[in-house]
Motif scaffolding. Sequence first.
Motif, PDB file in Angstrom:
ATOM      1  N   LYS A  26      16.043  23.690  26.291  1.00 32.80           N
ATOM      2  CA  LYS A  26      17.404  23.916  25.809  1.00 32.80           C
ATOM      3  C   LYS A  26      18.395  23.047  26.570  1.00 32.80           C
ATOM      4  CE  LYS A  26      19.950  27.753  24.023  1.00 32.80           C
ATOM      5  NZ  LYS A  26      20.052  29.205  23.939  1.00 32.80           N
ATOM      6  N   GLN A  27      18.192  22.935  27.874  1.00 32.89           N
ATOM      7  CA  GLN A  27      19.059  22.075  28.690  1.00 32.89           C
ATOM      8  C   GLN A  27      18.969  20.621  28.229  1.00 32.89           C
ATOM      9  OE1 GLN A  27      17.447  23.201  32.516  1.00 32.89           O
ATOM     10  NE2 GLN A  27      19.289  24.364  33.027  1.00 32.89           N
ATOM     11  N   ALA A  28      17.771  20.186  27.891  1.00 34.79           N
ATOM     12  CA  ALA A  28      17.587  18.815  27.426  1.00 34.79           C
ATOM     13  C   ALA A  28      18.330  18.588  26.109  1.00 34.79           C
ATOM     14  CB  ALA A  28      16.098  18.504  27.268  1.00 34.79           C
ATOM     15  N   ALA A  29      18.299  19.575  25.210  1.00 33.52           N
ATOM     16  CA  ALA A  29      19.014  19.455  23.933  1.00 33.52           C
ATOM     17  C   ALA A  29      20.519  19.363  24.175  1.00 33.52           C
ATOM     18  CB  ALA A  29      18.692  20.650  23.039  1.00 33.52           C
ATOM     19  N   ILE A  30      21.022  20.165  25.095  1.00 31.20           N
ATOM     20  CA  ILE A  30      22.452  20.122  25.427  1.00 31.20           C
ATOM     21  C   ILE A  30      22.804  18.778  26.043  1.00 31.20           C
ATOM     22  CG2 ILE A  30      24.231  21.111  26.932  1.00 31.20           C
ATOM     23  CD1 ILE A  30      22.775  23.849  26.489  1.00 31.20           C
ATOM     24  N   ASN A  31      21.967  18.284  26.940  1.00 36.30           N
ATOM     25  CA  ASN A  31      22.227  16.987  27.575  1.00 36.30           C
ATOM     26  C   ASN A  31      22.196  15.842  26.563  1.00 36.30           C
ATOM     27  OD1 ASN A  31      22.710  17.972  30.157  1.00 36.30           O
ATOM     28  ND2 ASN A  31      20.538  17.912  30.694  1.00 36.30           N
ATOM     29  N   ARG A  32      21.302  15.910  25.578  1.00 34.54           N
ATOM     30  CA  ARG A  32      21.278  14.890  24.523  1.00 34.54           C
ATOM     31  C   ARG A  32      22.574  14.937  23.710  1.00 34.54           C
ATOM     32  NH1 ARG A  32      16.008  16.636  24.044  1.00 34.54           N
ATOM     33  NH2 ARG A  32      16.502  17.895  22.208  1.00 34.54           N
ATOM     34  N   PHE A  33      23.026  16.139  23.383  1.00 28.23           N
ATOM     35  CA  PHE A  33      24.281  16.287  22.649  1.00 28.23           C
ATOM     36  C   PHE A  33      25.440  15.690  23.448  1.00 28.23           C
ATOM     37  CE2 PHE A  33      28.186  18.638  21.768  1.00 28.23           C
ATOM     38  CZ  PHE A  33      28.313  18.414  20.413  1.00 28.23           C
ATOM     39  N   LEU A  34      25.499  15.975  24.739  1.00 32.64           N
ATOM     40  CA  LEU A  34      26.557  15.429  25.597  1.00 32.64           C
ATOM     41  C   LEU A  34      26.514  13.906  25.626  1.00 32.64           C
ATOM     42  CD1 LEU A  34      26.448  17.916  28.595  1.00 32.64           C
ATOM     43  CD2 LEU A  34      28.223  17.743  26.838  1.00 32.64           C
ATOM     44  N   ALA A  35      25.313  13.352  25.766  1.00 28.33           N
ATOM     45  CA  ALA A  35      25.168  11.894  25.811  1.00 28.33           C
ATOM     46  C   ALA A  35      25.624  11.256  24.501  1.00 28.33           C
ATOM     47  CB  ALA A  35      23.720  11.520  26.118  1.00 28.33           C
ATOM     48  N   GLU A  36      25.242  11.858  23.375  1.00 31.61           N
ATOM     49  CA  GLU A  36      25.645  11.329  22.073  1.00 31.61           C
ATOM     50  C   GLU A  36      27.158  11.432  21.885  1.00 31.61           C
ATOM     51  OE1 GLU A  36      23.348  13.561  19.273  1.00 31.61           O
ATOM     52  OE2 GLU A  36      21.459  12.774  20.044  1.00 31.61           O
ATOM     53  N   THR A  37      27.724  12.559  22.278  1.00 27.75           N
ATOM     54  CA  THR A  37      29.171  12.764  22.139  1.00 27.75           C
ATOM     55  C   THR A  37      29.935  11.786  23.031  1.00 27.75           C
ATOM     56  OG1 THR A  37      28.820  15.106  21.644  1.00 27.75           O
ATOM     57  CG2 THR A  37      31.026  14.466  22.343  1.00 27.75           C
ATOM     58  N   ASN A  38      29.456  11.585  24.251  1.00 27.29           N
ATOM     59  CA  ASN A  38      30.140  10.696  25.190  1.00 27.29           C
ATOM     60  C   ASN A  38      29.963   9.219  24.844  1.00 27.29           C
ATOM     61  OD1 ASN A  38      31.196  12.792  26.684  1.00 27.29           O
ATOM     62  ND2 ASN A  38      29.478  12.838  28.108  1.00 27.29           N
ATOM     63  N   SER A  39      28.968   8.899  24.036  1.00 25.52           N
ATOM     64  CA  SER A  39      28.754   7.498  23.680  1.00 25.52           C
ATOM     65  C   SER A  39      29.825   6.982  22.715  1.00 25.52           C
ATOM     66  CB  SER A  39      27.364   7.307  23.069  1.00 25.52           C
ATOM     67  OG  SER A  39      27.300   7.913  21.798  1.00 25.52           O
ATOM     68  N   ASP A  40      30.506   7.898  22.033  1.00 18.08           N
ATOM     69  CA  ASP A  40      31.569   7.518  21.098  1.00 18.08           C
ATOM     70  C   ASP A  40      32.773   8.440  21.321  1.00 18.08           C
ATOM     71  OD1 ASP A  40      32.906   6.270  19.006  1.00 18.08           O
ATOM     72  OD2 ASP A  40      32.004   7.577  17.486  1.00 18.08           O
ATOM     73  N   PRO A  41      33.456   8.285  22.464  1.00 18.52           N
ATOM     74  CA  PRO A  41      34.547   9.214  22.788  1.00 18.52           C
ATOM     75  C   PRO A  41      35.763   9.027  21.879  1.00 18.52           C
ATOM     76  CG  PRO A  41      34.478   7.444  24.383  1.00 18.52           C
ATOM     77  CD  PRO A  41      33.279   7.264  23.488  1.00 18.52           C
ATOM     78  N   LYS A  42      36.438  10.129  21.624  1.00 14.87           N
ATOM     79  CA  LYS A  42      37.668  10.107  20.834  1.00 14.87           C
ATOM     80  C   LYS A  42      38.798  10.598  21.741  1.00 14.87           C
ATOM     81  CE  LYS A  42      35.541   9.583  16.742  1.00 14.87           C
ATOM     82  NZ  LYS A  42      34.314   8.991  17.173  1.00 14.87           N
ATOM     83  N   PRO A  43      39.880   9.832  21.833  1.00 13.93           N
ATOM     84  CA  PRO A  43      40.980  10.266  22.694  1.00 13.93           C
ATOM     85  C   PRO A  43      41.708  11.465  22.090  1.00 13.93           C
ATOM     86  CG  PRO A  43      41.623   8.322  21.479  1.00 13.93           C
ATOM     87  CD  PRO A  43      40.169   8.557  21.185  1.00 13.93           C
TER      88      PRO A  43
END
Length: 68
Positions: A26-43
């Motif tokens: 579950k932690q790995a799934a959350i970390n993948r989501f964070l990485a994907e979200t942070n790869s295309d940040p929106k101000p």
Amino acid sequence: NAVEGFFAKLTRRRLKRGVFRSVPDKQAAINRFLAETNSDPKPLVWTADPERVLAAVKRGKETLKSLH
């Protein structure tokens, strides 16, 4: 509200229908989501009128004073 929206998105896109065999999975799934979200940040674009925000704060303070 932004934080609540973020966690709602995480829940909908990663956690709701996921199958996790362990906490690290579950932690790995959350970390993948964070990485994907942070790869295309929106101000964050502030859209509230500052005068209305300050007026609301002033009304809140006045209400609190009248309660004491």
